[in-house]
Design a protein around this motif. Structure first.
Motif, PDB file in Angstrom:
ATOM      1  N   VAL A  92       3.669 -28.344 -49.096  1.00  0.00           N
ATOM      2  CA  VAL A  92       4.436 -28.635 -50.166  1.00  0.00           C
ATOM      3  C   VAL A  92       4.188 -30.301 -50.436  1.00  0.00           C
ATOM      4  CG1 VAL A  92       6.738 -29.193 -51.177  1.00  0.00           C
ATOM      5  CG2 VAL A  92       6.345 -26.987 -49.937  1.00  0.00           C
ATOM      6  N   TYR A  93       3.720 -30.400 -51.792  1.00  0.00           N
ATOM      7  CA  TYR A  93       3.753 -31.970 -52.003  1.00  0.00           C
ATOM      8  C   TYR A  93       5.075 -32.304 -52.924  1.00  0.00           C
ATOM      9  CZ  TYR A  93       2.246 -36.180 -54.194  1.00  0.00           C
ATOM     10  OH  TYR A  93       2.069 -37.749 -54.431  1.00  0.00           O
ATOM     11  N   ASP A  94       5.823 -33.041 -52.299  1.00  0.00           N
ATOM     12  CA  ASP A  94       6.834 -33.731 -52.647  1.00  0.00           C
ATOM     13  C   ASP A  94       6.784 -34.985 -53.693  1.00  0.00           C
ATOM     14  OD1 ASP A  94       9.803 -34.204 -53.402  1.00  0.00           O
ATOM     15  OD2 ASP A  94      10.105 -35.171 -51.513  1.00  0.00           O
ATOM     16  N   ASP A  95       6.884 -34.689 -54.861  1.00  0.00           N
ATOM     17  CA  ASP A  95       6.675 -35.715 -55.866  1.00  0.00           C
ATOM     18  C   ASP A  95       7.648 -36.587 -56.162  1.00  0.00           C
ATOM     19  OD1 ASP A  95       4.995 -37.190 -57.524  1.00  0.00           O
ATOM     20  OD2 ASP A  95       4.891 -35.638 -59.098  1.00  0.00           O
ATOM     21  N   CYS A  96       8.205 -37.358 -55.209  1.00  0.00           N
ATOM     22  CA  CYS A  96       9.286 -38.047 -55.546  1.00  0.00           C
ATOM     23  C   CYS A  96      10.701 -37.630 -56.051  1.00  0.00           C
ATOM     24  CB  CYS A  96       9.017 -39.476 -56.235  1.00  0.00           C
ATOM     25  SG  CYS A  96       7.795 -40.690 -55.466  1.00  0.00           S
ATOM     26  N   SER A  97      10.985 -36.312 -55.289  1.00  0.00           N
ATOM     27  CA  SER A  97      11.951 -35.720 -56.012  1.00  0.00           C
ATOM     28  C   SER A  97      13.225 -36.313 -55.650  1.00  0.00           C
ATOM     29  CB  SER A  97      12.215 -34.403 -55.070  1.00  0.00           C
ATOM     30  OG  SER A  97      11.005 -33.376 -55.307  1.00  0.00           O
ATOM     31  N   ARG A  98      14.445 -36.175 -56.425  1.00  0.00           N
ATOM     32  CA  ARG A  98      15.757 -36.948 -56.150  1.00  0.00           C
ATOM     33  C   ARG A  98      16.586 -35.865 -55.491  1.00  0.00           C
ATOM     34  NH1 ARG A  98      16.448 -38.571 -62.541  1.00  0.00           N
ATOM     35  NH2 ARG A  98      15.460 -36.702 -62.472  1.00  0.00           N
TER      36      ARG A  98
END
Length: 311
Positions: free
Chosen positions: A36-42
């Motif tokens: 999983v690539y977490d694209d700067c999630s909040r």
């Protein structure tokens, strides 16, 4: 034996990931790696992904799903990749079906799997999408120009995909990056095929990236066709022109005349108008902008209900 990675770009996807990752764990034949690539999630995207067995790469700046897919393709050690959207799903036999292709002596580089679309809220089945195996094998470039191909239904040979350049991260194609990607692979000479068994489920949400940004999608479609027209032989220009006129028609319906005019101007440069009624085609040959406006105003005057549905 060839290996397969599930690669998921994700942004604020904590609520969606459990269903997909649980379906990945429930496969009759396991994925070799899940990323999983977490694209700067909040939200808790990264924590949820790790708790369900995925390896996580966290971005430092939000750069979009194309960047995330390229990073995951570089990180995995698997021979093959399947990209999947965090809010979609898989049937239990996806991996087993993929292996029937991966183990072939002369396997294609790209296999497009049939998928079923469902309403996200009700789970109601909306339609089934099949890809044309014969047409893909005969001319993948023409097929990729004509058709919308989404990455959640694709199986990709990793080495060939990376050699072709992976995803185009140009911000101008962001909302149509999937078409740009498959056109790039086809232009690079990768071999395509199609699997008719439905093993992918696409959930349609009213607030998705594409449904909530129609004009941006149309503008990106123009940019993709413009790039493709500069890379392919003239024999493909009529197909690109026909696609451009279709994009222009929807842009006109949205009153985005700037994008509509850009589409028909490029289409005119590529050759005679395609897919238009005879009278409209003659006018479009010499006055494409006028032809487009006449068509749109006739629809608004004679069939206003068609435009109210799009508003």
């Amino acid at each position: 034996m060839s290996t397969l990675a599930l690669c998921i770009p994700a942004y604020n996807a904590a609520a969606y990931l459990p269903r997909l990752l649980q379906s990945a764990q429930a496969q009759t034949q396991a994925f070799d790696e899940i990323w999983v690539y977490d694209d700067c999630s909040r939200d808790e995207t990264a924590a949820v992904a790790r708790s369900l067995g995925a390896q996580v790469v966290s971005g430092e700046v939000n750069r979009g799903c194309s960047h995330g897919k390229n990073i995951l393709a570089q990180r995995t050690h698997c021979d093959w990749i399947h990209f999947h959207d965090a809010d979609d799903d898989l049937t239990p036999d996806f991996v087993a079906t993929a292996h029937t292709w991966m183990q072939q002596a002369e396997a294609p580089d790209v296999v497009l799997f049939a998928y079923e679309a469902r309403d996200y809220d009700s789970n109601k089945r909306l339609y089934e999408r099949q890809f044309d195996d014969a047409a893909l094998r005969q001319d993948a470039i023409a097929y990729s120009i004509r058709e919308q191909i989404n990455p959640f239904c694709g199986l990709y040979r990793r080495e060939a995909m990376l050699r072709a350049g992976g995803y185009d991260t140009d911000p101008q194609v962001l909302y149509n990056e999937d078409v740009a990607f498959h056109c790039r692979l086809a232009i690079a000479g990768l071999h395509f095929a199609a699997e008719s068994r439905v093993t992918v489920i696409n959930y349609c949400r009213a607030n998705s990236m594409s449904s909530g940004n129609l004009n941006k999608c149309l503008q990106a479609q123009y940019q993709v066709m413009k790039k493709v027209s500069e890379q392919v032989a003239p024999c493909y220009w009529p197909a690109i022109g026909q696609r451009l006129w279709a994009i222009a028609a929807v842009s006109a319906a949205q009153s985005d005349w700037s994008n509509a005019d850009a589409c028909v101007t490029l289409a005119q440069q590529l050759g005679k108008p395609q897919g238009l009624p005879l009278g409209m085609k003659q006018l479009a040959t010499y006055q494409p902008g006028l032809a487009l406006r006449l068509r749109e105003y006739l629809i608004r005057g004679l069939k206003p209900h068609l435009r109210s549905q799009r508003a």
